[in-house]
Motif scaffolding. Structure first.
Motif, PDB file in Angstrom:
ATOM      1  N   UNK A 170     -52.368   3.887  16.593  1.00 55.50           N
ATOM      2  CA  UNK A 170     -53.130   4.688  17.548  1.00 55.50           C
ATOM      3  C   UNK A 170     -53.519   6.054  16.994  1.00 55.50           C
ATOM      4  N   UNK A 171     -54.789   6.409  17.209  1.00 51.63           N
ATOM      5  CA  UNK A 171     -55.301   7.724  16.849  1.00 51.63           C
ATOM      6  C   UNK A 171     -55.086   8.692  18.006  1.00 51.63           C
ATOM      7  N   UNK A 172     -54.628   9.887  17.666  1.00 51.62           N
ATOM      8  CA  UNK A 172     -54.399  10.933  18.655  1.00 51.62           C
ATOM      9  C   UNK A 172     -55.010  12.235  18.158  1.00 51.62           C
ATOM     10  N   UNK A 173     -55.019  13.255  19.036  1.00 45.91           N
ATOM     11  CA  UNK A 173     -55.582  14.555  18.681  1.00 45.91           C
ATOM     12  C   UNK A 173     -54.592  15.668  18.991  1.00 45.91           C
TER      13      UNK A 173
ATOM     14  N   UNK B  70     -50.438   8.200  15.016  1.00 51.18           N
ATOM     15  CA  UNK B  70     -49.077   8.377  15.497  1.00 51.18           C
ATOM     16  C   UNK B  70     -48.288   7.083  15.343  1.00 51.18           C
ATOM     17  N   UNK B  71     -47.032   7.167  14.943  1.00 48.83           N
ATOM     18  CA  UNK B  71     -46.216   5.949  14.865  1.00 48.83           C
ATOM     19  C   UNK B  71     -45.953   5.394  16.256  1.00 48.83           C
ATOM     20  N   UNK B  72     -45.849   4.076  16.354  1.00 51.80           N
ATOM     21  CA  UNK B  72     -45.621   3.459  17.658  1.00 51.80           C
ATOM     22  C   UNK B  72     -44.260   3.839  18.228  1.00 51.80           C
TER      23      UNK B  72
ATOM     24  N   UNK C 221     -46.454  12.211  12.185  1.00 54.12           N
ATOM     25  CA  UNK C 221     -47.836  11.751  12.225  1.00 54.12           C
ATOM     26  C   UNK C 221     -48.406  11.729  10.806  1.00 54.12           C
ATOM     27  N   UNK C 222     -49.503  11.008  10.649  1.00 54.97           N
ATOM     28  CA  UNK C 222     -50.296  11.041   9.424  1.00 54.97           C
ATOM     29  C   UNK C 222     -51.656  11.622   9.780  1.00 54.97           C
ATOM     30  N   UNK C 223     -51.916  12.832   9.329  1.00 54.81           N
ATOM     31  CA  UNK C 223     -53.181  13.492   9.634  1.00 54.81           C
ATOM     32  C   UNK C 223     -54.329  12.892   8.841  1.00 54.81           C
ATOM     33  N   UNK C 224     -55.463  12.697   9.508  1.00 50.84           N
ATOM     34  CA  UNK C 224     -56.634  12.123   8.834  1.00 50.84           C
ATOM     35  C   UNK C 224     -57.917  12.922   9.066  1.00 50.84           C
ATOM     36  N   UNK C 225     -57.847  14.010   9.823  1.00 53.10           N
ATOM     37  CA  UNK C 225     -59.069  14.781  10.041  1.00 53.10           C
ATOM     38  C   UNK C 225     -58.788  16.164  10.579  1.00 53.10           C
ATOM     39  N   UNK C 226     -59.592  17.139  10.129  1.00 54.88           N
ATOM     40  CA  UNK C 226     -59.465  18.518  10.589  1.00 54.88           C
ATOM     41  C   UNK C 226     -60.838  18.986  11.059  1.00 54.88           C
ATOM     42  N   UNK C 227     -60.895  19.573  12.248  1.00 57.03           N
ATOM     43  CA  UNK C 227     -62.161  20.005  12.826  1.00 57.03           C
ATOM     44  C   UNK C 227     -62.024  21.417  13.382  1.00 57.03           C
TER      45      UNK C 227
ATOM     46  N   UNK D 149     -62.102   0.174  15.276  1.00 54.96           N
ATOM     47  CA  UNK D 149     -62.113  -0.664  14.070  1.00 54.96           C
ATOM     48  C   UNK D 149     -60.785  -0.684  13.315  1.00 54.96           C
ATOM     49  N   UNK D 150     -59.814   0.095  13.775  1.00 55.87           N
ATOM     50  CA  UNK D 150     -58.550   0.222  13.052  1.00 55.87           C
ATOM     51  C   UNK D 150     -57.653  -0.995  13.239  1.00 55.87           C
ATOM     52  N   UNK D 151     -57.081  -1.452  12.151  1.00 57.63           N
ATOM     53  CA  UNK D 151     -56.087  -2.524  12.202  1.00 57.63           C
ATOM     54  C   UNK D 151     -54.714  -1.908  11.949  1.00 57.63           C
ATOM     55  N   UNK D 152     -53.763  -2.124  12.854  1.00 62.87           N
ATOM     56  CA  UNK D 152     -52.445  -1.501  12.699  1.00 62.87           C
ATOM     57  C   UNK D 152     -51.838  -1.749  11.319  1.00 62.87           C
TER      58      UNK D 152
END
Length: 201
Positions: free
Chosen positions: A80-83, A95-97, A127-133, A151-154
């Motif tokens: 799951x992607x979170x902000x 985020x880890x399940x 968490x694993x960060x993948x984007x900064x805005x 489109x993400x596959x766990x």
């Protein structure tokens, strides 16, 4: 633990997925890096940064190794992607399940570090960060969160060790300086001493 251990910004303690799982994380992260960071992107969970000065790595490894014998290797899944949002920026992350085992590991790690260092590690959220805005791009982050989620596959991987990393300059990739296994049995490490985090390799 020694009260005179100093911490530095070019040292970190992390969890990393195996390199053969990096591509999906890096494919997203390379397009949304913090512009102030010039190092190659790589997926990781930061456990502690700044971390122990490399001159203390051997002593730190011995002490932390004893603490982590109580934590057996475990599996985590990122689905799951979170902000993270604040007034100035937004971070897109996976985020880890389940956080239970990671939190156990983190607490054991913190229990071995000097008080002065643990005070810097506030509000730990694995968490694993993948984007900064930047702040004004919050809506962009929300759009991308939805896009990538569709489109993400766990991805799952086993956490069997943690890594002490060091960088030689602001722009250079992190390098593995020490490896601390979990549990009583030491498994063949996933990464090797001296291996770096250049995701283009």
């Amino acid at each position: 633990m020694s009260s005179n251990w100093d911490s530095v910004n070019y040292s970190a303690c992390v969890i990393m997925p195996p390199r053969d799982l990096w591509a999906p994380f890096v494919e997203i992260k390379k397009n949304h890096m913090n512009p102030n960071i010039k190092r190659p992107p790589y997926p990781h969970i930061t456990l502690c940064a700044p971390f122990v000065h490399p001159k203390h790595y051997k002593e730190a490894k011995n002490k932390i190794r004893e603490a982590l014998k109580n934590i057996e290797p475990f599996e985590i899944c990122f689905a799951n992607f979170e902000l993270f949002k604040n007034n100035f920026s937004t971070t897109l992350y996976l985020a880890p399940e389940s956080e239970v085992e990671i939190m156990k590991l983190y607490k054991e790690l913190m229990s071995t570090l000097p008080w002065s260092m643990t005070q810097k590690q506030n509000n730990f959220e694995p968490h694993i960060g993948v984007g900064f805005f930047k702040g004004y791009k919050k809506n962009d982050a929300e759009v991308l969160q939805k896009k990538y989620q569709e489109s993400w596959k766990p991805l799952k991987f086993n956490v069997q060790e943690i890594y002490f990393l060091r960088r030689r300059s602001q722009d250079s990739p992190w390098e593995v300086e020490e490896i601390v296994p979990l549990g009583e049995k030491e498994l063949e490490p996933i990464f090797q001493i001296g291996e770096n985090t250049d995701s283009s390799q």
